[in-house]
Design a protein around this motif. Structure first.
Motif, PDB file in Angstrom:
ATOM      1  N   MET A 252       5.215 -11.638 -21.191  1.00  0.00           N
ATOM      2  CA  MET A 252       4.346 -12.397 -20.281  1.00  0.00           C
ATOM      3  C   MET A 252       4.486 -11.858 -18.860  1.00  0.00           C
ATOM      4  SD  MET A 252       2.209 -15.081 -20.249  1.00  0.00           S
ATOM      5  CE  MET A 252       2.583 -16.606 -21.130  1.00  0.00           C
ATOM      6  N   VAL A 253       5.673 -11.429 -18.483  1.00  0.00           N
ATOM      7  CA  VAL A 253       5.876 -10.801 -17.176  1.00  0.00           C
ATOM      8  C   VAL A 253       5.033  -9.529 -17.083  1.00  0.00           C
ATOM      9  CG1 VAL A 253       7.553  -9.710 -15.640  1.00  0.00           C
ATOM     10  CG2 VAL A 253       8.197 -11.757 -16.924  1.00  0.00           C
ATOM     11  N   SER A 254       5.064  -8.709 -18.138  1.00  0.00           N
ATOM     12  CA  SER A 254       4.248  -7.495 -18.177  1.00  0.00           C
ATOM     13  C   SER A 254       2.771  -7.825 -18.019  1.00  0.00           C
ATOM     14  CB  SER A 254       4.464  -6.745 -19.500  1.00  0.00           C
ATOM     15  OG  SER A 254       5.796  -6.364 -19.666  1.00  0.00           O
ATOM     16  N   PHE A 255       2.335  -8.879 -18.700  1.00  0.00           N
ATOM     17  CA  PHE A 255       0.928  -9.292 -18.631  1.00  0.00           C
ATOM     18  C   PHE A 255       0.543  -9.637 -17.205  1.00  0.00           C
ATOM     19  CE2 PHE A 255      -2.384 -12.482 -18.556  1.00  0.00           C
ATOM     20  CZ  PHE A 255      -3.318 -12.017 -19.464  1.00  0.00           C
ATOM     21  N   VAL A 256       1.384 -10.425 -16.525  1.00  0.00           N
ATOM     22  CA  VAL A 256       1.083 -10.829 -15.155  1.00  0.00           C
ATOM     23  C   VAL A 256       0.996  -9.616 -14.232  1.00  0.00           C
ATOM     24  CG1 VAL A 256       2.018 -12.046 -13.143  1.00  0.00           C
ATOM     25  CG2 VAL A 256       2.017 -13.157 -15.388  1.00  0.00           C
ATOM     26  N   ILE A 257       1.946  -8.689 -14.378  1.00  0.00           N
ATOM     27  CA  ILE A 257       1.949  -7.504 -13.524  1.00  0.00           C
ATOM     28  C   ILE A 257       0.724  -6.630 -13.799  1.00  0.00           C
ATOM     29  CG2 ILE A 257       3.149  -5.345 -13.004  1.00  0.00           C
ATOM     30  CD1 ILE A 257       5.786  -6.815 -13.556  1.00  0.00           C
ATOM     31  N   GLY A 279       2.581 -16.440 -13.121  1.00  0.00           N
ATOM     32  CA  GLY A 279       3.867 -15.913 -12.663  1.00  0.00           C
ATOM     33  C   GLY A 279       4.752 -16.994 -12.090  1.00  0.00           C
ATOM     34  N   VAL A 280       4.146 -17.933 -11.347  1.00  0.00           N
ATOM     35  CA  VAL A 280       4.906 -19.074 -10.813  1.00  0.00           C
ATOM     36  C   VAL A 280       5.487 -19.894 -11.962  1.00  0.00           C
ATOM     37  CG1 VAL A 280       4.723 -21.243  -9.540  1.00  0.00           C
ATOM     38  CG2 VAL A 280       3.623 -19.180  -8.649  1.00  0.00           C
ATOM     39  N   GLY A 281       4.699 -20.068 -13.021  1.00  0.00           N
ATOM     40  CA  GLY A 281       5.201 -20.785 -14.192  1.00  0.00           C
ATOM     41  C   GLY A 281       6.399 -20.099 -14.813  1.00  0.00           C
ATOM     42  N   LEU A 282       6.374 -18.769 -14.853  1.00  0.00           N
ATOM     43  CA  LEU A 282       7.520 -18.014 -15.371  1.00  0.00           C
ATOM     44  C   LEU A 282       8.748 -18.196 -14.491  1.00  0.00           C
ATOM     45  CD1 LEU A 282       5.629 -14.751 -16.362  1.00  0.00           C
ATOM     46  CD2 LEU A 282       6.883 -16.222 -17.948  1.00  0.00           C
ATOM     47  N   ARG A 284       9.369 -20.844 -12.597  1.00  0.00           N
ATOM     48  CA  ARG A 284       9.829 -22.226 -12.813  1.00  0.00           C
ATOM     49  C   ARG A 284      10.599 -22.351 -14.119  1.00  0.00           C
ATOM     50  NH1 ARG A 284       5.579 -26.852 -12.212  1.00  0.00           N
ATOM     51  NH2 ARG A 284       7.518 -27.974 -12.615  1.00  0.00           N
ATOM     52  N   ALA A 285      10.188 -21.561 -15.106  1.00  0.00           N
ATOM     53  CA  ALA A 285      10.886 -21.585 -16.396  1.00  0.00           C
ATOM     54  C   ALA A 285      12.117 -20.687 -16.398  1.00  0.00           C
ATOM     55  CB  ALA A 285       9.924 -21.148 -17.498  1.00  0.00           C
ATOM     56  N   ASP A 286      12.433 -20.101 -15.230  1.00  0.00           N
ATOM     57  CA  ASP A 286      13.582 -19.203 -15.075  1.00  0.00           C
ATOM     58  C   ASP A 286      13.448 -17.999 -15.994  1.00  0.00           C
ATOM     59  OD1 ASP A 286      15.949 -18.350 -13.928  1.00  0.00           O
ATOM     60  OD2 ASP A 286      17.210 -19.375 -15.390  1.00  0.00           O
ATOM     61  N   ARG A 287      12.234 -17.436 -16.076  1.00  0.00           N
ATOM     62  CA  ARG A 287      11.987 -16.276 -16.923  1.00  0.00           C
ATOM     63  C   ARG A 287      11.512 -15.061 -16.133  1.00  0.00           C
ATOM     64  NH1 ARG A 287      13.931 -17.043 -22.198  1.00  0.00           N
ATOM     65  NH2 ARG A 287      14.938 -19.036 -21.801  1.00  0.00           N
ATOM     66  N   PHE A 288      11.618 -15.125 -14.817  1.00  0.00           N
ATOM     67  CA  PHE A 288      11.328 -13.950 -13.988  1.00  0.00           C
ATOM     68  C   PHE A 288      12.481 -13.825 -13.017  1.00  0.00           C
ATOM     69  CE2 PHE A 288       9.577 -11.254 -10.777  1.00  0.00           C
ATOM     70  CZ  PHE A 288       8.654 -10.469 -11.431  1.00  0.00           C
TER      71      PHE A 288
END
Length: 295
Positions: A252-257, A279-282, A284-288
Motif C-alpha cells: 500500500m505504501v508503494s501504491f501511494v508513492i 498515506g495518512v491512514g497508513l 495512523r495505522a503505524d505502517r509507514f
C-alpha cells in the motif's frame, strides 16, 4: 553429487515453514528497495514512456517490466499472507482470480459494468484482450484495503456491515487514485471521455478522463471481491499476523508513492490528495515508519 547440485539442495527450503521464513527475511531486509525505490523508479520509467519520444521501444511501456515491477511491489503482501493460506483461503483466492478474469473480459468486450474502454498498453501477456497477470493487479488492491481497515477500525471491525462497507469504500478510493493516473499514462482509455477539464463531469470529461460509470462498476466488483475475501480468511489470524509483521502493508505504501506521484506530476490534484489521505491512514495505522525511507 556435483557441487552445483549440492548447493541447490542446501539452498532449497526443507518445508513450507522454512520457505515462509526465508521470504519474510528477504522482504524485511529489502523494504526500502521494494517499497520506495521500485515505485519511484516506476514513476520515472512510466512518465518517460508517456511523454519522452526518445525512450527506446524496448523500454517504453514494456509489459514484462510493468508486470515484474508490480510483482516485486506485491511481495510484502504475499509474504505477509502466505502463512495464513490454508485450503479455504486458497479456494477463495482461486475464485477471486477467476472472478477478476471474468468481469474484466465482460468489461472489455461489452463495456459493462465500467463503461466502454480499451487497453492502450499491454500490461504483460494479453489473452482475449485481458492481461494474463490481472489478479496481480486487482486482488492486492482488495487485500490491502481489507488489512488497512482492520487496523484502522480496531474492535469496530467485528461489526460485519461496518467492516465490509469500510473496505468497499477504501477500494473505491484506491480506484479514484488508480484510474486517473492510468488514463493519463495511456494504460487504458474510455470511449467518448477525454482528459480535458479535470473535473468537467457535466462537460463530458468524466473525472480526470474516467466516466462515473466506472466507479459504479467498481462498487459492484469490489463488493463481490471483499465479501469473498472476508469469507476466505480467518480474520482473527489476519489481525495477529498484522501485529507481528510490520511490512505486511508495504505494498500500500508503494501504491501511494507510485500512483500519488503519477497523479501529482500530471496535475491530477484530487487523486493526488486522495493518495495523500491514504498515506495518512497508513501513518495512523503505524505502517509507514522511518525505516522505509532508509536504504
Amino acid at each position: 553429487m556435483s557441487t552445483a547440485a549440492s548447493t541447490v539442495r542446501d539452498w532449497w527450503p526443507g518445508d513450507r515453514a522454512e520457505l515462509e521464513s526465508r521470504l519474510d527475511a528477504l522482504v524485511r531486509e529489502n523494504r526500502f528497495t521494494i517499497s520506495v525505490f521500485f515505485p519511484l523508479n516506476g514513476i520515472v520509467l512510466l512518465l518517460a514512456s508517456a511523454t519522452v519520444a526518445a525512450v527506446p521501444d524496448w523500454l517504453a511501456f514494456t509489459g514484462t517490466l510493468i508486470l515484474l515491477g508490480t510483482v516485486v511491489m506485491r511481495s510484502p503482501l504475499v509474504a505477509g499472507l502466505a502463512p495464513l493460506v490454508d485450503r479455504r483461503a486458497a479456494t477463495g483466492i482461486g475464485l477471486l482470480a477467476l472472478y477478476a478474469y471474468a468481469i474484466e473480459y465482460v468489461g472489455v468486450h461489452t463495456g459493462w459494468p465500467y463503461g466502454p474502454f480499451e487497453y492502450g498498453v499491454s500490461l504483460g501477456p494479453m489473452v482475449s484482450g485481458v492481461p494474463l497477470g490481472l489478479p496481480v493487479f486487482f486482488l492486492p488492491l482488495v487485500a490491502n484495503a481489507y488489512l488497512l481497515c482492520l487496523l484502522l477500525l480496531g474492535d469496530r471491525a467485528e461489526r460485519g456491515p461496518l467492516r465490509l462497507a469500510a473496505v468497499v469504500a477504501l477500494v473505491l478510493l484506491l480506484d479514484v487514485v488508480l484510474d486517473p493516473g492510468a488514463v493519463a499514462l495511456g494504460f487504458w482509455n474510455y470511449e467518448g471521455v477525454t482528459t480535458e477539464g479535470a473535473l468537467a463531469v457535466l462537460a463530458g470529461g468524466g473525472f480526470y478522463g474516467v466516466p462515473l460509470s466506472n466507479y459504479a462498476g467498481w462498487v459492484l466488483s469490489a463488493t463481490v471481491a471483499v465479501v469473498t475475501l472476508d469469507l476466505a480468511f480467518d480474520r482473527a489470524a489476519l489481525v495477529r499476523r498484522l501485529a507481528e509483521c510490520e511490512f505486511m502493508l508495504d505494498d500500500m505504501v508503494s501504491f501511494v508513492i507510485l500512483w500519488g506521484g503519477v497523479n501529482a506530476l500530471f496535475g491530477n490534484l484530487v487523486p493526488a490528495l486522495v493518495a495523500a489521505g491514504i498515506g495518512v491512514g497508513l501513518v495512523r495505522a503505524d505502517r509507514f515508519d522511518a525505516s522505509l525511507l532508509r536504504p
